[in-house]
Design a protein around this motif. Structure first.
Motif, PDB file in Angstrom:
ATOM      1  N   ILE A   1      -6.626   2.648  -3.777  1.00 14.70           N
ATOM      2  CA  ILE A   1      -6.238   4.559  -3.695  1.00 14.70           C
ATOM      3  C   ILE A   1      -5.194   4.676  -3.226  1.00 14.70           C
ATOM      4  O   ILE A   1      -4.786   4.205  -2.652  1.00 14.70           O
ATOM      5  N   ASN A   2      -4.670   5.701  -3.598  1.00 15.58           N
ATOM      6  CA  ASN A   2      -3.552   6.397  -3.182  1.00 15.58           C
ATOM      7  C   ASN A   2      -3.925   7.825  -2.738  1.00 15.58           C
ATOM      8  O   ASN A   2      -3.449   9.045  -3.732  1.00 15.58           O
ATOM      9  N   PRO A   3      -3.786   8.173  -1.522  1.00 14.99           N
ATOM     10  CA  PRO A   3      -3.760   9.614  -1.105  1.00 14.99           C
ATOM     11  C   PRO A   3      -2.297  10.330  -1.245  1.00 14.99           C
ATOM     12  O   PRO A   3      -1.685   9.381  -1.107  1.00 14.99           O
TER      13      PRO A   3
ATOM     14  N   THR B   1       0.408  12.854 -14.090  1.00 17.42           N
ATOM     15  CA  THR B   1       1.422  12.258 -14.353  1.00 17.42           C
ATOM     16  C   THR B   1       1.774  10.768 -13.595  1.00 17.42           C
ATOM     17  O   THR B   1       1.725   9.664 -14.052  1.00 17.42           O
ATOM     18  N   MET B   2       0.899  10.713 -11.562  1.00 16.41           N
ATOM     19  CA  MET B   2       0.579  10.030 -11.698  1.00 16.41           C
ATOM     20  C   MET B   2      -0.414   8.487 -11.935  1.00 16.41           C
ATOM     21  O   MET B   2      -0.261   7.834 -11.840  1.00 16.41           O
ATOM     22  N   ILE B   3      -1.350   9.107 -12.442  1.00 17.09           N
ATOM     23  CA  ILE B   3      -2.479   8.490 -13.110  1.00 17.09           C
ATOM     24  C   ILE B   3      -1.859   8.258 -14.328  1.00 17.09           C
ATOM     25  O   ILE B   3      -2.103   7.343 -15.109  1.00 17.09           O
ATOM     26  N   ASP B   4      -1.585   8.998 -15.216  1.00 16.90           N
ATOM     27  CA  ASP B   4      -1.047   9.062 -16.624  1.00 16.90           C
ATOM     28  C   ASP B   4      -0.203   7.592 -17.196  1.00 16.90           C
ATOM     29  O   ASP B   4      -0.434   6.620 -17.806  1.00 16.90           O
ATOM     30  N   ARG B   5       0.753   8.188 -16.530  1.00 17.42           N
ATOM     31  CA  ARG B   5       2.210   6.824 -16.003  1.00 17.42           C
ATOM     32  C   ARG B   5       2.522   5.429 -15.285  1.00 17.42           C
ATOM     33  O   ARG B   5       2.384   5.183 -15.565  1.00 17.42           O
TER      34      ARG B   5
ATOM     35  N   PRO C   1       0.620  -1.494   0.112  1.00 13.89           N
ATOM     36  CA  PRO C   1      -0.202   0.272   0.099  1.00 13.89           C
ATOM     37  C   PRO C   1       0.681   0.854  -0.177  1.00 13.89           C
ATOM     38  O   PRO C   1       1.991   1.101   0.481  1.00 13.89           O
ATOM     39  N   ARG C   2       0.315   2.288  -0.844  1.00  7.65           N
ATOM     40  CA  ARG C   2       0.954   3.641  -0.412  1.00  7.65           C
ATOM     41  C   ARG C   2       0.096   4.822  -0.928  1.00  7.65           C
ATOM     42  O   ARG C   2      -0.881   4.825  -1.335  1.00  7.65           O
ATOM     43  N   ILE C   3       1.705   5.764   0.416  1.00 11.45           N
ATOM     44  CA  ILE C   3       0.572   7.318  -0.293  1.00 11.45           C
ATOM     45  C   ILE C   3       1.760   7.540  -1.229  1.00 11.45           C
ATOM     46  O   ILE C   3       3.545   7.763  -1.041  1.00 11.45           O
ATOM     47  N   ALA C   4       1.451   8.605  -1.572  1.00  8.42           N
ATOM     48  CA  ALA C   4       2.027   9.367  -2.521  1.00  8.42           C
ATOM     49  C   ALA C   4       2.015  11.011  -1.639  1.00  8.42           C
ATOM     50  O   ALA C   4       1.019  11.571  -1.357  1.00  8.42           O
TER      51      ALA C   4
END
Length: 367
Positions: A159-161, A56-60, A35-38
């Motif tokens: 999800i990634n908060p 960019t997190m969403i696209d790449r 699990p990750r948070i950004a």
């Protein structure tokens, strides 16, 4: 290191967004189910763009990046953050993040904050039916209820908060640490580690080792480092049981037994001697002679081989050479030592050119 982590914070540059090495590490985290948070760092840099970084997190990366904070200003005007969970604004009044004011969201940010909170609620509600009902009925969502829903969705890798700040000036760091506690798992939140146990008759069977101090000791060596003062340091993650300094451990990969001389808790560049470590701890040991990254160390009376580590193939290669011929041997020894410490770092000689080439996971890794 991702192999032994229960959760992680992915740090991104607010100017560059997702970089190539970030993509590699993100894929590894996906493989290990971490699990990750950004965290979008350096919001005070020229060219900082929070929205671009999230895109960019969403696209790449294909991440379901969901902001739970908004920056107040950017570049030289970066003044604080807006908490979309508690709907409060935090202003930093100095350059070291000590003088802090937590106030109501300013009127000029009210609309954008309300819209961002609505997106947050919609994103989290997709994975929580009870929260979905509250949102559809137009009821106010209590902060503890929203936090628990974000945590559940984060642990499920749904999800990634996303948070933001400027670590160099200590802005946004405290809320980030709070988010680690609120949204990332403890050792008890993740499934028990599995390993292979060989019975006396030679039969092998799978066995779990729960994160429990009363269980037999089992740990995974995930990093080897050479320290100029104490020699070889073996970084390990304790999955079960307790390890005390001076006790014997078995390396089930080599079949050899060693006595632990010292146990060190590492705090960045500082270290602290401890008498024992418990399940869930990450520490470093002195005294294990023959060990490699990915080896299992355990109680000699309860041998187990934990799940192996998979090492990704290098993605970049560069040629290196010493400044003088006299440094050739020193460079070779140093590079070989680095290769022993890090299995993702490789050294080879190009047969055509005769140059020494090093390979790794990205420019940052090789630097």
């Amino acid at each position: 290191s991702l192999r032994v982590l229960d959760g992680s914070v992915a740090v991104f540059d607010s100017v560059a967004g997702v970089e190539p090495q970030s993509e590699t590490v993100w894929r590894q985290a996906n493989d290990y189910g971490v699990p990750r948070i950004a965290y979008v760092n350096k919001m005070d840099r020229t060219g900082a763009d929070y929205d671009m970084s999230v895109r960019t997190m969403i696209d790449r990366l294909g991440a379901n990046a969901v902001p739970i904070q908004l920056p107040i200003g950017a570049e030289g005007d970066f003044a604080g953050i807006i908490d979309l969970v508690e709907m409060k604004a935090t202003y930093y009044r100095d350059d070291i993040g000590k003088d802090v004011d937590v106030v109501d969201i300013p009127e000029e940010y009210a609309d954008v904050s309300a819209a961002a909170r609505e997106k947050l609620l919609d994103a989290v509600a997709d994975f929580d039916e009870e929260l979905m009902e509250l949102v559809l009925e137009g009821e106010e969502v209590p902060v503890p209820r929203l936090k628990s829903a974000i945590r559940a969705a984060t642990l499920a890798l749904s999800i990634n908060p996303v948070l933001c700040g400027s670590s160099f000036k200590n802005k946004g760091v405290q809320p980030l640490l709070d988010a680690v506690v609120d949204y990332l798992p403890s050792p008890l939140d993740v499934p028990a580690i599995k390993g292979i146990v060989t019975a006396r008759d030679g039969e092998e069977h799978e066995e779990e080792r729960p994160s429990d101090d009363s269980a037999p000791f089992a740990a995974l060596a995930f990093k080897i480092a050479t320290d100029p003062y104490v020699g070889k340091l073996v970084f390990f993650r304790v999955y079960s049981g307790i390890l005390e300094a001076g006790s014997k451990v078995l390396n089930t990969n080599t079949g050899k037994t060693d006595r632990i001389g010292r146990i060190l808790m590492m705090h960045a560049n500082d270290r602290e001697d401890v008498d024992r470590v418990y399940s869930g701890d990450i520490a470093a040991a002195v005294g294990i002679k023959q060990v490699y990254t990915g080896d299992t160390i355990c109680d000699p009376n309860h041998a187990i081989v934990l799940e192996a580590m998979d090492f990704p193939d290098p993605v970049i290669k560069v040629a290196v050479e010493p400044k003088t011929k006299a440094d050739q041997e020193k460079m070779g020894v140093a590079l070989q030592r680095l290769a022993e410490e890090d299995p993702t770092f490789q050294v080879e000689t190009n047969e055509e050119t005769g140059q020494t080439e090093i390979s790794g996971m990205g420019e940052l890794h090789l630097e």
